[in-house]
Design a protein around this motif. Structure first.
Motif, PDB file in Angstrom:
ATOM      1  N   LEU A 110      24.769 -20.729  49.332  1.00 47.55           N
ATOM      2  CA  LEU A 110      23.619 -20.798  50.237  1.00 47.55           C
ATOM      3  C   LEU A 110      22.330 -20.421  49.509  1.00 47.55           C
ATOM      4  CD1 LEU A 110      25.166 -19.246  53.472  1.00 47.55           C
ATOM      5  CD2 LEU A 110      24.351 -21.591  53.192  1.00 47.55           C
ATOM      6  N   PHE A 111      22.416 -19.440  48.619  1.00 51.01           N
ATOM      7  CA  PHE A 111      21.232 -19.047  47.843  1.00 51.01           C
ATOM      8  C   PHE A 111      20.867 -20.144  46.835  1.00 51.01           C
ATOM      9  CE2 PHE A 111      19.257 -17.036  44.138  1.00 51.01           C
ATOM     10  CZ  PHE A 111      18.177 -16.399  44.741  1.00 51.01           C
ATOM     11  N   THR A 112      21.879 -20.731  46.194  1.00 51.27           N
ATOM     12  CA  THR A 112      21.629 -21.770  45.189  1.00 51.27           C
ATOM     13  C   THR A 112      20.919 -22.971  45.806  1.00 51.27           C
ATOM     14  OG1 THR A 112      23.607 -21.082  43.962  1.00 51.27           O
ATOM     15  CG2 THR A 112      22.740 -23.294  43.508  1.00 51.27           C
ATOM     16  N   PHE A 113      21.321 -23.357  47.024  1.00 53.60           N
ATOM     17  CA  PHE A 113      20.752 -24.543  47.673  1.00 53.60           C
ATOM     18  C   PHE A 113      19.720 -24.169  48.742  1.00 53.60           C
ATOM     19  CE2 PHE A 113      24.867 -25.906  46.036  1.00 53.60           C
ATOM     20  CZ  PHE A 113      24.544 -27.104  45.421  1.00 53.60           C
ATOM     21  N   ARG A 114      19.101 -23.006  48.595  1.00 52.33           N
ATOM     22  CA  ARG A 114      18.199 -22.506  49.632  1.00 52.33           C
ATOM     23  C   ARG A 114      16.984 -23.409  49.853  1.00 52.33           C
ATOM     24  NH1 ARG A 114      17.691 -19.919  44.971  1.00 52.33           N
ATOM     25  NH2 ARG A 114      15.656 -19.391  44.091  1.00 52.33           N
ATOM     26  N   HIS A 115      16.602 -24.197  48.836  1.00 53.02           N
ATOM     27  CA  HIS A 115      15.421 -25.056  48.973  1.00 53.02           C
ATOM     28  C   HIS A 115      15.767 -26.441  49.506  1.00 53.02           C
ATOM     29  CE1 HIS A 115      13.128 -21.970  46.995  1.00 53.02           C
ATOM     30  NE2 HIS A 115      13.780 -22.092  45.854  1.00 53.02           N
ATOM     31  N   GLU A 116      17.061 -26.756  49.603  1.00 52.61           N
ATOM     32  CA  GLU A 116      17.483 -28.090  50.053  1.00 52.61           C
ATOM     33  C   GLU A 116      17.590 -28.091  51.576  1.00 52.61           C
ATOM     34  OE1 GLU A 116      17.562 -30.424  47.973  1.00 52.61           O
ATOM     35  OE2 GLU A 116      17.617 -29.326  46.083  1.00 52.61           O
ATOM     36  N   THR A 117      16.454 -28.148  52.251  1.00 60.95           N
ATOM     37  CA  THR A 117      16.440 -28.055  53.715  1.00 60.95           C
ATOM     38  C   THR A 117      16.132 -29.393  54.383  1.00 60.95           C
ATOM     39  OG1 THR A 117      14.121 -27.355  53.594  1.00 60.95           O
ATOM     40  CG2 THR A 117      15.794 -25.614  53.700  1.00 60.95           C
ATOM     41  N   GLN A 118      16.277 -30.498  53.634  1.00 62.70           N
ATOM     42  CA  GLN A 118      16.025 -31.795  54.240  1.00 62.70           C
ATOM     43  C   GLN A 118      17.034 -32.047  55.359  1.00 62.70           C
ATOM     44  OE1 GLN A 118      16.863 -31.031  51.046  1.00 62.70           O
ATOM     45  NE2 GLN A 118      16.324 -32.717  49.674  1.00 62.70           N
ATOM     46  N   PRO A 119      16.572 -32.560  56.493  1.00 63.99           N
ATOM     47  CA  PRO A 119      17.521 -32.852  57.579  1.00 63.99           C
ATOM     48  C   PRO A 119      18.483 -33.959  57.163  1.00 63.99           C
ATOM     49  CG  PRO A 119      15.341 -33.742  58.070  1.00 63.99           C
ATOM     50  CD  PRO A 119      15.188 -32.899  56.847  1.00 63.99           C
TER      51      PRO A 119
ATOM     52  N   ALA B 116      36.075 -35.005  56.280  1.00 64.71           N
ATOM     53  CA  ALA B 116      34.809 -34.579  55.669  1.00 64.71           C
ATOM     54  C   ALA B 116      33.616 -35.127  56.452  1.00 64.71           C
ATOM     55  CB  ALA B 116      34.752 -35.043  54.220  1.00 64.71           C
ATOM     56  N   GLU B 117      33.710 -36.378  56.878  1.00 64.82           N
ATOM     57  CA  GLU B 117      32.618 -36.972  57.655  1.00 64.82           C
ATOM     58  C   GLU B 117      32.459 -36.267  59.007  1.00 64.82           C
ATOM     59  OE1 GLU B 117      32.975 -41.491  55.811  1.00 64.82           O
ATOM     60  OE2 GLU B 117      33.618 -41.072  57.853  1.00 64.82           O
ATOM     61  N   LEU B 118      33.580 -35.945  59.649  1.00 63.91           N
ATOM     62  CA  LEU B 118      33.522 -35.230  60.924  1.00 63.91           C
ATOM     63  C   LEU B 118      32.845 -33.866  60.763  1.00 63.91           C
ATOM     64  CD1 LEU B 118      37.097 -36.023  62.303  1.00 63.91           C
ATOM     65  CD2 LEU B 118      34.927 -36.761  63.320  1.00 63.91           C
ATOM     66  N   LEU B 119      33.018 -33.278  59.581  1.00 64.74           N
ATOM     67  CA  LEU B 119      32.389 -31.986  59.303  1.00 64.74           C
ATOM     68  C   LEU B 119      30.890 -32.145  59.070  1.00 64.74           C
ATOM     69  CD1 LEU B 119      32.867 -28.924  58.652  1.00 64.74           C
ATOM     70  CD2 LEU B 119      33.062 -29.633  56.265  1.00 64.74           C
TER      71      LEU B 119
ATOM     72  N   TRP C 293      23.394 -26.823  54.226  1.00 58.16           N
ATOM     73  CA  TRP C 293      24.632 -26.566  54.952  1.00 58.16           C
ATOM     74  C   TRP C 293      25.654 -27.678  54.743  1.00 58.16           C
ATOM     75  CZ3 TRP C 293      26.428 -22.220  56.643  1.00 58.16           C
ATOM     76  CH2 TRP C 293      25.548 -21.182  56.935  1.00 58.16           C
ATOM     77  N   ALA C 294      25.173 -28.895  54.514  1.00 62.13           N
ATOM     78  CA  ALA C 294      26.099 -29.996  54.247  1.00 62.13           C
ATOM     79  C   ALA C 294      26.886 -29.738  52.962  1.00 62.13           C
ATOM     80  CB  ALA C 294      25.345 -31.317  54.134  1.00 62.13           C
ATOM     81  N   VAL C 295      26.184 -29.333  51.902  1.00 60.70           N
ATOM     82  CA  VAL C 295      26.848 -29.063  50.624  1.00 60.70           C
ATOM     83  C   VAL C 295      27.798 -27.876  50.752  1.00 60.70           C
ATOM     84  CG1 VAL C 295      26.499 -28.392  48.223  1.00 60.70           C
ATOM     85  CG2 VAL C 295      24.961 -30.051  49.288  1.00 60.70           C
ATOM     86  N   CYS C 296      27.327 -26.819  51.411  1.00 58.91           N
ATOM     87  CA  CYS C 296      28.156 -25.610  51.541  1.00 58.91           C
ATOM     88  C   CYS C 296      29.396 -25.873  52.393  1.00 58.91           C
ATOM     89  CB  CYS C 296      27.334 -24.470  52.133  1.00 58.91           C
ATOM     90  SG  CYS C 296      26.048 -23.862  51.015  1.00 58.91           S
ATOM     91  N   MET C 297      29.232 -26.609  53.487  1.00 56.37           N
ATOM     92  CA  MET C 297      30.384 -26.920  54.338  1.00 56.37           C
ATOM     93  C   MET C 297      31.351 -27.863  53.633  1.00 56.37           C
ATOM     94  SD  MET C 297      30.248 -25.107  57.031  1.00 56.37           S
ATOM     95  CE  MET C 297      29.543 -23.837  55.966  1.00 56.37           C
ATOM     96  N   LEU C 298      30.800 -28.770  52.833  1.00 53.26           N
ATOM     97  CA  LEU C 298      31.665 -29.677  52.076  1.00 53.26           C
ATOM     98  C   LEU C 298      32.470 -28.886  51.043  1.00 53.26           C
ATOM     99  CD1 LEU C 298      32.137 -32.722  52.151  1.00 53.26           C
ATOM    100  CD2 LEU C 298      30.526 -32.958  50.262  1.00 53.26           C
ATOM    101  N   ALA C 299      31.838 -27.906  50.408  1.00 56.03           N
ATOM    102  CA  ALA C 299      32.552 -27.052  49.452  1.00 56.03           C
ATOM    103  C   ALA C 299      33.623 -26.230  50.154  1.00 56.03           C
ATOM    104  CB  ALA C 299      31.559 -26.137  48.734  1.00 56.03           C
ATOM    105  N   LEU C 300      33.292 -25.677  51.325  1.00 52.50           N
ATOM    106  CA  LEU C 300      34.285 -24.924  52.090  1.00 52.50           C
ATOM    107  C   LEU C 300      35.439 -25.819  52.516  1.00 52.50           C
ATOM    108  CD1 LEU C 300      32.307 -22.513  54.448  1.00 52.50           C
ATOM    109  CD2 LEU C 300      33.797 -21.903  52.543  1.00 52.50           C
ATOM    110  N   PHE C 301      35.113 -27.025  52.936  1.00 50.13           N
ATOM    111  CA  PHE C 301      36.158 -27.978  53.336  1.00 50.13           C
ATOM    112  C   PHE C 301      37.083 -28.280  52.160  1.00 50.13           C
ATOM    113  CE2 PHE C 301      37.448 -32.500  53.625  1.00 50.13           C
ATOM    114  CZ  PHE C 301      38.300 -32.397  54.722  1.00 50.13           C
ATOM    115  N   ALA C 302      36.499 -28.482  50.982  1.00 47.45           N
ATOM    116  CA  ALA C 302      37.315 -28.709  49.787  1.00 47.45           C
ATOM    117  C   ALA C 302      38.216 -27.512  49.522  1.00 47.45           C
ATOM    118  CB  ALA C 302      36.412 -28.970  48.572  1.00 47.45           C
TER     119      ALA C 302
END
Length: 439
Positions: A197-206, A81-84, A93-102
């Protein structure tokens, strides 16, 4: 038939009302069926009950649970998960990729175990970025539920279907010259990714992260891959003529999972010179689910012997007639609705013989290939659990983790993600299965 139906409904109500005692309710109902069979109310003997229990399914589940416990203990999931996460640009993208990884992990590992693996990484990201962990863990849970239907070992319901329909690991990918349910699940995953991606569309913090987790042992990961490889290889074994070889052939998937698990536990004990890995695997063994399934196998055979299954099949057939599209649609969306509130394991275990019976009645008794209905049932029952916080064990586990962290999880917080996620995944899978298997 009426007494059998009453016993079954009472047993089911007890399982719903007293979830912590579900195994005992199922075993009690099974014992009552056997007792009334012995009294002559219907033809149901102890030998019938023994033959009804699918020991291959039980061995597969027990073996997979043990290997997963070693896999989690090795800390490989957290490392992956960390490597991802270090490769994504922002929180969305972090949340979405973590969900995909799960989801990817959940295609081969129990859904609850997947949530337990990936949730700590999600919590760490939320704390670091000072965002609410509630939507993060909900996304992980619903994605885990989605991918559980992708492979034979991804979820208990998939194992039940494989055992009932005689499907092997490969059949989930390709069956009778057509793509299997795996590709429908993956298309649903892509559709639901758009929802996230739509749900977290405002979470654009680096986001900046580092790979810190050290894997303690790589062998459990190899054993997970070995289990999958052996299951695929075993699916190509020719069926023996009879006797002991035929009995072992019927248990081949379960023996593989159990054998790999025992090897892993023994090797870990020798490596550490301790019985700790054995105790860990024993603690992680979900005895409640195994006992529940044991009782359900007997209970369902009892209602079949009493004629309830045939009557239920006739009722569905009356509603759908000889129209496979109508029956398929009914199965998918009734399953979605019911699985939003009831456990999908007893539901699928009960409905599989009903679906088989309905398929046999179609075309004026000539029958209709049941695979479309099997896959529709699995899609609706597995994904329907994502509609509500209580619809799937993975959802309950994620909410429990959040509450331990002092987070309040409101129903509307879950529904905001669960409803659009489920609709996107179910509708995509529904269309795919009909185009591939219904035409």
């Amino acid at each position: 038939m009426l007494p059998a139906l009453i016993i079954f409904l009472l047993t089911y109500l007890l399982m719903l009302a007293l979830p912590q005692y579900r195994p005992f309710a199922a075993l009690g109902g099974a014992a009552l069926f056997l007792a009334l069979g012995a009294a002559g109310l219907w033809d149901f003997t102890l030998m019938d009950a023994a033959r009804a229990v699918d020991f291959n399914v039980l061995l597969m589940m027990a073996g997979t649970m043990g290997t997963v416990s070693l896999f989690i203990e090795s800390r490989m999931p957290a490392r992956l998960a960390e490597l991802l996460i270090v490769r994504v640009p922002n929180v969305k993208w972090a949340v979405c990729m973590l969900a995909l990884f799960a989801g990817v992990i959940s295609a081969f590992v129990d859904n609850v175990a997947t949530v337990l693996m990936v949730a700590p990484v999600g919590l760490a990201i939320a704390r670091k970025l000072k965002i609410s962990p509630v939507p993060v863990l909900i996304s992980i849970a619903v994605s885990s539920n989605l991918q559980g239907a992708a492979t034979l070992v991804g979820d208990t319901t998939s194992i039940l279907l494989g055992g009932f329909a005689g499907m092997n690991f490969f059949n989930f990918f390709w069956m009778e010259g057509r793509p299997g349910i795996f590709f429908g699940v993956e298309l649903g995953a892509l559709a639901s990714l758009g929802v996230l991606l739509f749900t977290f569309r405002h979470e654009t913090q680096p986001i900046s992260a580092t790979v810190e987790t050290e894997v303690t042992d790589t062998v459990p990961s190899a054993l997970m891959l070995l289990t999958v490889g052996l299951l695929i290889a075993a699916s190509f074994l020719p069926q023996p003529a009879g006797g002991l070889p035929l009995a072992l052939y019927g248990l081949r998937s379960g023996l593989i999972c159990a054998g790999v698990c025992l090897f892993g536990i023994l090797r870990a004990c020798l490596r550490l010179r301790s019985f700790a890995p054995f105790r860990l695997a024993a603690r992680e063994l979900d005895c409640d689910t195994l006992l529940l399934l044991f009782g359900l196998f007997i209970l369902i055979e009892g209602i079949r012997k009493a004629g309830v299954i045939d009557a239920a099949a006739q009722l569905f057939y009356t509603l759908s007639g000889d129209d496979p599209f109508r029956l398929y649609t009914l199965l998918v969306f009734v399953s979605v609705g019911l699985s939003a509130f009831i456990d999908n394991i007893p539901y699928v275990a009960t409905m599989l013989p009903v679906v088989q019976g309905i398929a046999g009645l179609m075309n004026g008794g000539a029958g209709f290939p049941p695979e479309l209905f099997y896959f529709g049932l699995l899609t609706g029952a597995t994904l329907g659990g994502n509609l509500t916080p209580i619809g799937a064990s993975a959802n309950i586990a994620a909410i429990g983790i959040l509450r331990k962290q002092g987070e309040q999880v409101r129903t509307r917080d879950f529904l905001r993600i669960g409803i659009p996620f489920t609709l996107a995944a179910v509708l995509t899978g529904y269309v795919y299965l009909w185009l591939v298997w219904g035409a």
